[in-house]
Design an enzyme around this catalytic site. Sequence first.
Site, PDB file in Angstrom:
ATOM      1  N   GLU A 111      -3.207 -13.544  -5.026  1.00  0.00           N
ATOM      2  CA  GLU A 111      -4.251 -13.289  -6.022  1.00  0.00           C
ATOM      3  C   GLU A 111      -3.690 -12.654  -7.294  1.00  0.00           C
ATOM      4  OE1 GLU A 111      -4.238  -9.302  -3.805  1.00  0.00           O
ATOM      5  OE2 GLU A 111      -3.235 -11.247  -3.800  1.00  0.00           O
ATOM      6  N   HIS A 171       1.174 -11.451  -2.553  1.00  0.00           N
ATOM      7  CA  HIS A 171      -0.113 -11.369  -3.259  1.00  0.00           C
ATOM      8  C   HIS A 171      -0.439 -12.690  -3.955  1.00  0.00           C
ATOM      9  CE1 HIS A 171      -1.207  -7.089  -2.861  1.00  0.00           C
ATOM     10  NE2 HIS A 171       0.107  -6.901  -2.786  1.00  0.00           N
ATOM     11  N   CYS A 220      -0.968  -8.571   2.202  1.00  0.00           N
ATOM     12  CA  CYS A 220      -0.135  -7.376   2.095  1.00  0.00           C
ATOM     13  C   CYS A 220      -0.521  -6.349   3.175  1.00  0.00           C
ATOM     14  CB  CYS A 220      -0.217  -6.794   0.685  1.00  0.00           C
ATOM     15  SG  CYS A 220       1.108  -5.627   0.315  1.00  0.00           S
TER      16      CYS A 220
END
Length: 249
Positions: free
Chosen positions: A224, A222, A118
Amino acid sequence: MTTARTLSIVTVTAHRPHAPEYHAYSTMLMRRAVAVSQASGWTVEVVAAEDTSVVETLARTDRADAVVLLGGEDIAPEYYGAARGYRAEGRHAERADEAQLTIARRAVDRGTPLLGICRGHQIINVALGGTLVQDLGEGSSHRRDGEPIERVMSTHDVELTAGTVLAGSLIDRLGRVVSTQSAHHQAVARLGSGLAVAAVAHDGLVEAIAHREAPVLGVQWHPEDPGAVRGQFGALLAAVTEPALAVAA
């Protein structure tokens, strides 16, 4: 005897008293990235770049075998030749900007594996002379504006493009079309020096970039996030680090 592999995960800050909900979510994402990395055999150190001097951040990340730059605040527009006052502009973290931009350039120069997520993806582009779209406007499909932080992520597909060896490796690991979790209102505009587009969204926005020579990759989404495809963060980290570490060994 095998030497432990060291990974520096660089965040913006460990303190956001002005935005507790956002900070809690960012901290959760960081902890998930740390947990996956540790489970993959990495010894991880987290460095919050805004909370210390640029010199110390650079020193603490200097000997890392690989680096991850996580998400966070918008990059101060002065670093890519733009002006302040754009829609949805928030606080900036100029000390973190300076440190992370230097880390990205250093990684390219040294051939250190680097994954940007990001904001980290945008840092890589700006570090190499690229520019950003400052705001995607209201109604963008890349972030759910006006929602509570736990529902801000937008789920959408991106199409990977095999413009570099690293980008080709991503296709081998993830497939041609990848489901992603994103929450951004800015995007890569003009590419930085040495970079190639590695993924695009349905609306043509650049969703991933890869360096043509160095093991440096940025993704706008993202991996994660709890809603991400299982194993996606680990696959991206492996795509960046495994070839470079095999050569080093």
